[in-house]
Design a protein around this motif. Structure first.
Motif, short mmCIF file in Angstrom:
data_model
loop_
_atom_site.label_atom_id
_atom_site.label_comp_id
_atom_site.label_asym_id
_atom_site.label_seq_id
_atom_site.Cartn_x
_atom_site.Cartn_y
_atom_site.Cartn_z
N GLU A 1 51.00 -38.88 -3.39
CA GLU A 1 51.46 -37.51 -3.62
C GLU A 1 51.26 -36.71 -2.33
N THR A 2 52.26 -36.75 -1.46
CA THR A 2 52.09 -36.26 -0.09
C THR A 2 52.45 -34.80 0.12
N LYS A 3 53.28 -34.21 -0.74
CA LYS A 3 53.90 -32.93 -0.39
C LYS A 3 52.93 -31.76 -0.36
N TYR A 4 51.94 -31.74 -1.24
CA TYR A 4 51.05 -30.58 -1.29
C TYR A 4 50.09 -30.52 -0.10
N GLY A 5 49.70 -31.67 0.41
CA GLY A 5 48.72 -31.69 1.49
C GLY A 5 49.31 -31.75 2.88
N LYS A 6 50.63 -31.79 3.00
CA LYS A 6 51.26 -31.95 4.32
C LYS A 6 51.28 -30.68 5.16
N PRO A 7 51.50 -29.48 4.58
CA PRO A 7 51.61 -28.28 5.42
C PRO A 7 50.43 -28.05 6.36
N ILE A 8 49.20 -28.23 5.87
CA ILE A 8 48.05 -27.99 6.75
C ILE A 8 47.98 -29.03 7.85
N LEU A 9 48.36 -30.27 7.55
CA LEU A 9 48.37 -31.31 8.58
C LEU A 9 49.38 -30.97 9.67
N ASP A 10 50.57 -30.50 9.26
CA ASP A 10 51.60 -30.13 10.22
C ASP A 10 51.13 -29.03 11.16
N ARG A 11 50.34 -28.09 10.65
CA ARG A 11 49.94 -26.93 11.44
C ARG A 11 48.69 -27.16 12.29
N ILE A 12 47.83 -28.05 11.85
CA ILE A 12 46.53 -28.20 12.52
C ILE A 12 46.41 -29.46 13.37
N ILE A 13 46.91 -30.58 12.88
CA ILE A 13 46.60 -31.87 13.50
C ILE A 13 47.44 -32.13 14.74
N ARG A 14 46.75 -32.46 15.82
CA ARG A 14 47.35 -32.93 17.06
C ARG A 14 46.51 -34.12 17.53
N ALA A 15 47.03 -34.89 18.46
CA ALA A 15 46.30 -36.07 18.93
C ALA A 15 44.96 -35.70 19.55
N ASP A 16 44.88 -34.51 20.15
CA ASP A 16 43.63 -34.11 20.81
C ASP A 16 42.72 -33.29 19.90
N THR A 17 43.02 -33.23 18.61
CA THR A 17 42.14 -32.53 17.67
C THR A 17 40.77 -33.20 17.63
N GLU A 18 39.72 -32.39 17.57
CA GLU A 18 38.36 -32.92 17.53
C GLU A 18 38.13 -33.61 16.19
N PRO A 19 37.44 -34.76 16.16
CA PRO A 19 37.32 -35.57 14.94
C PRO A 19 36.82 -34.83 13.71
N HIS A 20 35.75 -34.03 13.83
CA HIS A 20 35.24 -33.34 12.65
C HIS A 20 36.19 -32.26 12.17
N THR A 21 36.95 -31.68 13.09
CA THR A 21 37.99 -30.73 12.69
C THR A 21 39.07 -31.46 11.89
#
Length: 245
Positions: free
Chosen positions: A150-170
């Protein structure tokens, strides 16, 4: 239903999954969907599962048996994670094939989907989404994460926050919010939530691993903070009066 996700970072890989399975309103159970295949100093692999529980359990069991019996092509013999992804795809197809043609189970939907990630030897960590058809894809540079279930509800925050250089705990916090948001919108996705980080080139088991029940103090605090932050952000949006002037 299920929701699992994995994130490819410059520092390693994040894995996160719920634990609920649903075979009808009166058959709700809890099973871990995060399976680890570990050989310290040589390879570390994590398999996330979604779809038909019997198929995913059969694939995991076959992987373990093949390794124990030294069957040619098993995951302990692969040189690359992509080769293990091919192997998992073949096992999945074989299991689904039992229900494809004829017999009392003909037409039964035995499809399962997987996310496989990890590192073998000195090669870079890899992450793959394995489809029920047996083929697979990897992450893109723009969106370094994969989702199943069930991917649709949790995708928006990933799109806005996650980048390859994101810190692991973030990234782990982002993954937890993604799963918790999905739990809020879909009752067939449920706790406990498992989340862990594999540190690049360590070839050691997941570090920073957590398993959170629905009433875990940290998850309650995270949920409350996210809800309040969303409400505050919404109240600060530009007024529609600007449009109607």
């Amino acid at each position: 239903m299920t929701y699992c996700l994995a994130i490819a970072l410059q520092e390693g890989l994040v894995f996160c999954s719920d634990s609920r399975t649903n075979a009808g309103a009166d058959r709700v159970s809890t099973y871990s969907k995060m399976h680890r295949f570990e050989h310290a100093g040589d390879r570390q692999l994590v398999l996330l599962t979604a779809g038909n529980l019997a198929t995913s359990q059969a694939v995991v069991a076959q992987m373990q048996r093949d390794a124990e019996n030294g069957v040619e092509g098993n995951y302990t013999q692969a040189a690359y994670v992509s080769e293990v992804a091919d192997y998992v795809g073949k096992l999945c197809l074989a299991e689904q094939g039992k229900y494809a043609n004829g017999g009392p189970n003909a037409g039964f939907n035995a499809e399962a989907t997987f996310i496989l990630g990890g590192q073998i030897g000195s090669h870079a960590p890899e992450l793959y989404l394995i489809y029920p058809e047996g083929n697979h894809i990897t992450v893109s540079g723009e969106h370094p994460f994969l989702q199943i279930g069930e991917t649709k509800y949790g995708k928006p925050i990933l799109d806005r926050i996650i980048r390859a250089d994101t810190e692991p705990h973030t990234a782990m916090r982002c993954a937890l919010v993604s799963v918790d948001s999905t739990m809020r919108s879909n009752a067939t996705v449920g706790p406990p939530i498992e989340c862990g980080f594999y540190h690049k080139d360590s070839l050691e088991p997941l570090s920073s691993y957590v398993k959170l029940e629905d009433n875990h103090p940290y998850l309650v605090k995270l949920r409350k903070s996210w809800d309040e932050s969303l409400a505050s952000a919404f109240s600060g949006l530009p007024s529609l009066a600007e449009v109607f002037e």
